[in-house]
Design a protein around this motif. Structure first.
Motif, short mmCIF file in Angstrom:
data_model
loop_
_atom_site.label_atom_id
_atom_site.label_comp_id
_atom_site.label_asym_id
_atom_site.label_seq_id
_atom_site.Cartn_x
_atom_site.Cartn_y
_atom_site.Cartn_z
N ARG A 138 46.31 50.52 50.14
CA ARG A 138 47.32 51.08 49.25
C ARG A 138 46.71 51.76 48.03
NH1 ARG A 138 49.70 50.57 53.28
NH2 ARG A 138 51.40 49.12 53.75
N ARG A 139 45.64 51.17 47.51
CA ARG A 139 45.04 51.73 46.30
C ARG A 139 43.72 51.03 46.01
NH1 ARG A 139 48.16 52.12 40.40
NH2 ARG A 139 46.44 53.06 39.22
N VAL A 140 42.79 51.75 45.40
CA VAL A 140 41.57 51.15 44.85
C VAL A 140 41.72 51.16 43.33
CG1 VAL A 140 39.07 51.25 44.66
CG2 VAL A 140 40.19 51.99 46.79
N ARG A 141 41.65 49.97 42.73
CA ARG A 141 41.89 49.79 41.31
C ARG A 141 40.61 49.32 40.61
NH1 ARG A 141 46.81 48.48 39.08
NH2 ARG A 141 48.63 49.09 40.33
N ALA A 142 40.45 49.74 39.37
CA ALA A 142 39.31 49.31 38.55
C ALA A 142 39.77 48.46 37.38
CB ALA A 142 38.53 50.51 38.05
N CYS A 143 38.99 47.44 37.06
CA CYS A 143 39.27 46.60 35.90
C CYS A 143 38.58 47.11 34.63
CB CYS A 143 38.74 45.18 36.14
SG CYS A 143 39.52 44.31 37.49
N GLU A 144 37.73 48.14 34.79
CA GLU A 144 36.85 48.58 33.71
C GLU A 144 36.03 47.41 33.18
OE1 GLU A 144 35.77 51.54 32.67
OE2 GLU A 144 36.91 52.20 34.41
N LEU A 145 35.47 46.67 34.13
CA LEU A 145 34.67 45.49 33.84
C LEU A 145 33.25 45.73 34.34
CD1 LEU A 145 35.21 42.47 32.84
CD2 LEU A 145 35.35 41.91 35.28
N PRO A 146 32.25 45.82 33.48
CA PRO A 146 30.87 45.97 33.97
C PRO A 146 30.47 44.81 34.87
CG PRO A 146 31.00 46.32 31.59
CD PRO A 146 32.32 45.74 32.02
N VAL A 147 29.65 45.08 35.85
CA VAL A 147 29.23 44.03 36.78
C VAL A 147 28.56 42.89 36.03
CG1 VAL A 147 27.70 43.51 38.72
CG2 VAL A 147 29.04 45.62 38.72
N ALA A 148 27.77 43.20 35.01
CA ALA A 148 27.07 42.15 34.26
C ALA A 148 28.04 41.19 33.59
CB ALA A 148 26.16 42.78 33.21
N ALA A 149 29.26 41.65 33.30
CA ALA A 149 30.25 40.78 32.65
C ALA A 149 30.66 39.63 33.56
CB ALA A 149 31.47 41.59 32.24
N LEU A 150 30.50 39.80 34.85
CA LEU A 150 30.81 38.72 35.79
C LEU A 150 29.87 37.54 35.62
CD1 LEU A 150 31.38 40.94 38.95
CD2 LEU A 150 33.16 39.82 37.59
N GLU A 151 28.69 37.82 35.07
CA GLU A 151 27.71 36.77 34.80
C GLU A 151 27.78 36.30 33.36
OE1 GLU A 151 25.58 35.69 37.55
OE2 GLU A 151 27.31 36.81 38.32
N ASP A 152 28.06 37.23 32.44
CA ASP A 152 28.01 36.90 31.02
C ASP A 152 29.17 36.02 30.57
OD1 ASP A 152 25.76 38.45 30.90
OD2 ASP A 152 26.80 40.22 30.13
N ASP A 153 30.37 36.29 31.08
CA ASP A 153 31.55 35.55 30.62
C ASP A 153 32.53 35.44 31.77
OD1 ASP A 153 33.63 34.34 29.33
OD2 ASP A 153 33.72 35.75 27.66
N GLY A 154 32.29 34.46 32.63
CA GLY A 154 33.10 34.31 33.83
C GLY A 154 34.57 34.07 33.55
N ALA A 155 34.88 33.32 32.49
CA ALA A 155 36.28 33.00 32.19
C ALA A 155 37.05 34.25 31.80
CB ALA A 155 36.36 31.96 31.08
N ALA A 156 36.48 35.06 30.93
CA ALA A 156 37.14 36.30 30.53
C ALA A 156 37.25 37.26 31.70
CB ALA A 156 36.38 36.94 29.37
N ALA A 157 36.20 37.33 32.51
CA ALA A 157 36.23 38.21 33.68
C ALA A 157 37.34 37.80 34.64
CB ALA A 157 34.88 38.17 34.39
N TYR A 158 37.50 36.51 34.84
CA TYR A 158 38.56 36.03 35.74
C TYR A 158 39.93 36.49 35.27
CZ TYR A 158 41.95 32.93 37.88
OH TYR A 158 43.06 32.44 38.54
N GLN A 159 40.21 36.37 33.99
CA GLN A 159 41.52 36.77 33.46
C GLN A 159 41.74 38.27 33.62
OE1 GLN A 159 43.97 34.79 32.60
NE2 GLN A 159 42.71 32.96 32.90
N THR A 160 40.70 39.05 33.41
CA THR A 160 40.81 40.51 33.57
C THR A 160 41.10 40.88 35.01
OG1 THR A 160 39.29 40.88 31.72
CG2 THR A 160 39.58 42.69 33.27
N ILE A 161 40.38 40.24 35.93
CA ILE A 161 40.58 40.53 37.36
C ILE A 161 41.94 40.04 37.83
CG2 ILE A 161 39.70 40.04 39.68
CD1 ILE A 161 36.89 39.78 38.25
#
Length: 244
Positions: A138-161
C-alpha cells in the motif's frame, strides 16, 4: 544446518541483536552465525552506503563457502549484493526485504512498509516492483529516524516507529506492517502486540524461509545468471575478489 546472517554494516551491537532474532526462530539443529564484515559503513542509509557495503558482504559469503555454511541471510532492507551473493553461494541466499514482503503477502491482502529515513523510501519502492508485490504494498513510509538511533535510544525509537505504524493502519488500508530495517528486529513482538496486526521482521522471515528451503533439499540454481562468475582478471582494490 548452518545459516550465516550477514549484517552488511559494521555496527556490532546491531549484529548481535539481529543474531538473537534469528536464533529465536531457528529450529532444533540449526546453527545461526551472525557476523558483520571487517570493512564497510557503520550504517546503510542510501545507494552509496549500499555500494560500499557490498565487497565486505561478498567476502563473508566467500568465507562461508569454505566454512560449511548452508544458507545466508543478508540483513539489510535494501537487499544489497543479493544477486551477486547468489552467484557465489551454493545454498540459498535470502534478502530480508524480499522475505518480509513475500511473507506479508501471505498474511494480508495489503501491507505497508515502515522504514527509517525518507531518502531510503525509493530503494524500498524499487524492491517492491522487483519482487512483484506492487499490488499488495500500500505504501512505503519513513519515520525520519537514522539507523543509528535504533541503537542509541531504543525506547524513543520504538515510540516513533509505533506512531508511524499506527498512521499506516489508519491511512493506508493495510492489514500488515513490514519493518523496513533489520535493526528493528528486536521491536517486532512489541509492535505486533500493540497494533493487533501481523508485523513482519525480515530477519525472522528470511531465517525461517532459508531453513525451510534447506529442509526441502533446495539450493540456488547454477544455471543462467546465477551460475558462478566467469574467471577473469581484476585490477586494483578488487583484485582479491577476482573469480576463479
Amino acid at each position: 544446518m548452518r545459516i550465516k546472517i550477514i549484517n552488511p554494516n559494521t555496527t556490532l551491537s546491531m549484529t548481535a541483536k539481529i543474531g538473537a532474532a534469528a536464533r529465536a526462530v531457528a529450529g532444533p539443529g540449526t546453527e545461526v552465525l551472525a557476523v558483520s564484515p571487517a570493512s564497510g559503513p557503520a550504517t546503510i542509509e542510501g545507494h552509496y552506503d549500499e555500494a560500499m557495503a557490498c565487497l565486505g558482504l561478498l567476502e563473508e559469503v566467500r568465507k562461508g563457502e569454505s566454512e560449511g555454511v548452508d544458507a545466508y541471510v543478508i540483513a539489510c532492507f535494501g537487499d544489497p549484493g543479493l544477486d551477486a551473493a547468489r552467484e557465489i553461494a551454493r545454498g540459498p541466499v535470502l534478502g530480508v526485504a524480499e522475505a518480509a514482503m513475500r511473507s506479508a503477502s501471505y498474511l494480508a491482502t495489503g501491507f505497508s512498509v515502515v522504514t527509517t529515513l525518507q531518502r531510503t523510501v525509493v530503494i524500498a519502492e524499487h524492491l517492491v516492483d522487483k519482487y512483484g508485490v506492487r499490488g499488495q504494498c500500500r505504501r512505503v513510509r519513513a519515520c525520519e529516524l537514522p539507523v543509528a538511533a535504533l541503537e542509541d535510544d531504543g525506547a524513543a525509537a520504538y515510540q516513533t516507529i509505533l506512531a508511524e505504524c499506527q498512521r499506516a493502519l489508519a491511512e493506508d488500508g493495510c492489514g500488515a506492517i513490514v519493518l523496513g530495517c533489520a535493526g528493528m528486529a528486536d521491536l517486532c513482538e512489541r509492535l505486533q502486540a500493540a497494533l493487533g496486526v501481523p508485523v513482519i521482521d525480515g530477519v525472522v522471515a528470511a531465517t525461517a524461509t532459508a531453513e525451510a528451503l534447506l529442509r526441502a533439499g533446495l539450493r540456488t540454481s547454477k544455471r543462467g545468471d546465477y551460475a558462478p562468475p566467469r574467471p577473469k582478471a581484476y585490477k586494483g582494490l578488487v583484485c582479491p575478489f577476482a573469480p576463479g
